[in-house]
Design an enzyme around this catalytic site. Structure first.
Site, PDB file in Angstrom:
ATOM      1  N   HIS A  90       0.872  -1.176   0.000  1.00 45.94           N
ATOM      2  CA  HIS A  90       0.000   0.000   0.000  1.00 45.94           C
ATOM      3  C   HIS A  90       0.906   1.221   0.000  1.00 45.94           C
ATOM      4  CE1 HIS A  90      -3.340  -2.633   1.909  1.00 45.94           C
ATOM      5  NE2 HIS A  90      -3.515  -2.543   0.588  1.00 45.94           N
ATOM      6  N   GLU A  93       1.531   3.278   3.138  1.00 42.46           N
ATOM      7  CA  GLU A  93       2.017   2.596   4.332  1.00 42.46           C
ATOM      8  C   GLU A  93       3.519   2.409   4.156  1.00 42.46           C
ATOM      9  OE1 GLU A  93      -0.424  -0.903   4.812  1.00 42.46           O
ATOM     10  OE2 GLU A  93      -2.270   0.280   4.683  1.00 42.46           O
ATOM     11  N   HIS A 220       3.138  -3.910   6.352  1.00 38.00           N
ATOM     12  CA  HIS A 220       2.076  -2.910   6.207  1.00 38.00           C
ATOM     13  C   HIS A 220       2.125  -1.911   7.360  1.00 38.00           C
ATOM     14  CE1 HIS A 220      -0.624  -4.727   2.996  1.00 38.00           C
ATOM     15  NE2 HIS A 220       0.323  -5.639   3.142  1.00 38.00           N
ATOM     16  N   GLU A 310       1.785  -5.707  10.489  1.00 38.33           N
ATOM     17  CA  GLU A 310       1.319  -4.332  10.657  1.00 38.33           C
ATOM     18  C   GLU A 310       2.254  -3.681  11.667  1.00 38.33           C
ATOM     19  OE1 GLU A 310      -1.060  -3.082   8.925  1.00 38.33           O
ATOM     20  OE2 GLU A 310      -2.143  -4.809   8.141  1.00 38.33           O
TER      21      GLU A 310
END
Length: 444
Positions: A90, A93, A220, A310
């Site tokens: 992404h 990110e 991410h 994440e």
């Protein structure tokens, strides 16, 4: 005051890897040209253990560069596992992108300094680092900057397609096969799939086809948690309800996620970004269901086990936060990479000691097989325990062995297959071959 300042920085400078020291200098964000320059600087400083190659181009024509670390760059050595890190899927990110640049510099510097842990890792592993899968989206996000970046600005590629919703959906086929005793690995892609995905996705799938990856992580931002498959729920979506979607390798995936979480400075504490994840890990579908993601695709189409990391509450953290984030993630990045060396590995040969490619390796009680690479080598991640393992392929009699796996490095287990008599009715494995036809916006 001076003493306190130095104590803080002393903690920041200690590497925690065999007692060596590295300076956590100010880290800045890298635009595309700066990223490329940084990779080539690493390659020039460590020319004998690195290689840069492109797996394709983005929609706007930017190269998707990979930096490889190996004692034989560009060459697969039999029984040496292939590992990959993917960042910036992404575009907005961005922490993963910067961490992978720092990791590349760190591996080079520590190798040159004689760090035994890093030297062994590079000698025994072929490491592939893709700092950005979505360079076009990053440039859109970077124009906004950390202060004004919206939650979705630059998330997709230049066509505003979310690349983590862009892989062929193999989960639906897998869930059907579970009910019909169909294949449990390397599921077929749908017809004309190349025309149904974005250029960046196509490049990554071709990359997976060309390298027999064993372990991977996809970096991410927007939360702090280690997320593991399956991402897609088996049950129909019900508003406000989530359901855990297990893989046959649920226990090893939990262990892989915990490895990163507990080696991370604060992920394992659970409370981050206003959310709580026990031990800092979560099953993807238990968090929220996601279709056509890269993590599940790795597991269902290749031999590779991938988790999604994440890593920051802020999708585009300010440059002032990058040094702290690097120090918080550095040990976790190395510890997770080392997990590629657990379980079993070996060769599959025929009667004449010729390696057999694409043979199936099945483990009793785990309904997910892996296959040998073109050189006849295989890698199977497993937790400590005793297992019954079978190697099989068309035209040969299957061979079964029992092996006990310990907590240390992978146990070597080789197979020698005898040609089957012509009147023997054999399938390649105990899984049917007849079923070959295809069938919320969060951080991930």
């Amino acid at each position: 005051m001076w003493l306190g300042w130095n104590i803080v920085w002393l903690g920041a400078l200690l590497i925690g890897l065999n007692g060596t020291v590295a300076w956590a200098s100010d880290i800045q964000h890298h635009r595309y040209e700066e990223l490329v320059r940084a990779l080539f600087v690493v390659q020039s400083e460590c020319p004998y253990i690195t290689r840069i190659y492109s797996i394709g181009r983005s929609v706007e024509g930017r190269h998707l560069y990979v930096l490889e670390f190996s004692d034989t760059p560009g060459i697969h050595e039999a029984m040496e596992p292939e590992f990959k890190y993917v960042g910036n899927m992404h575009g907005n990110e961005v922490l993963g992108r910067e961490l992978l640049i720092q990791l590349s510099q760190f591996l080079c510097e520590e190798y040159r300094a004689g760090n035994q842990r890093i030297t062994r890792l590079i000698h025994d592993t072929r490491i592939h680092i893709l700092p950005t899968m979505n360079p076009d989206g990053y440039e859109v996000a970077a124009k906004q900057g950390p202060e004004f970046n919206g939650y979705l600005v630059g998330r997709g590629n230049s066509r505003e397609v979310d690349l983590n919703r862009n892989f062929p959906d193999l989960n639906a086929l897998m869930y059907y096969y579970e009910k019909t005793n169909g294949r449990n690995h390397h599921l077929p892609l749908p017809d004309n799939w190349e025309h149904q995905v974005e250029l960046e996705t196509l490049a990554v799938i071709k990359w997976m086809q060309n390298y027999n990856f064993v372990l991977s992580a996809n970096l991410h931002g927007g939360a702090v948690v280690a997320n593991y498959p399956f991402d897609k729920s088996r049950d129909p979506r019900i508003r406000g309800k989530t359901t855990y979607a297990t893989t046959p390798d649920d226990k090893i995936f939990k262990k892989l996620a915990r490895t990163y979480s507990y080696a991370h400075s604060w992920m394992h504490k659970g409370w981050n970004c206003g959310d709580f994840f026990d031990e800092g890990i979560t099953n993807g579908a238990s968090w929220y269901s996601l279709s056509k993601g890269m993590q599940d695709f790795n597991y269902l189409y290749t031999n590779c086990f991938e988790i999604t990391l994440e890593l920051s509450c802020d999708k585009f953290p300010p440059a002032s936060a990058l040094s702290r984030e690097w120090l918080g993630n550095r040990e976790a990045l190395i510890s997770f990479l080392e997990q590629v060396h657990h379980g079993i590995k070996g060769m599959v040969y025929d009667n004449n000691n010729n390696p057999i490619g694409n043979a199936e390796i099945s483990v009793a009680g785990i309904n997910h097989d892996v296959t040998t690479g073109v050189d006849g080598d295989y890698f199977r991640l497993l937790l400590p325990g005793t297992y019954t393992v079978t190697a099989s392929t068309s035209g040969y009699l299957p061979s079964t062995s029992t092996v006990t796996v310990g907590p240390a490095e992978a146990i070597q287990l080789h197979f020698y297959l005898k040609v089957a008599p012509k009147d023997t009715n054999l399938t390649q494995s105990h899984h049917s071959k007849k079923n070959l036809s295809s069938a919320k916006v969060g951080p991930r």
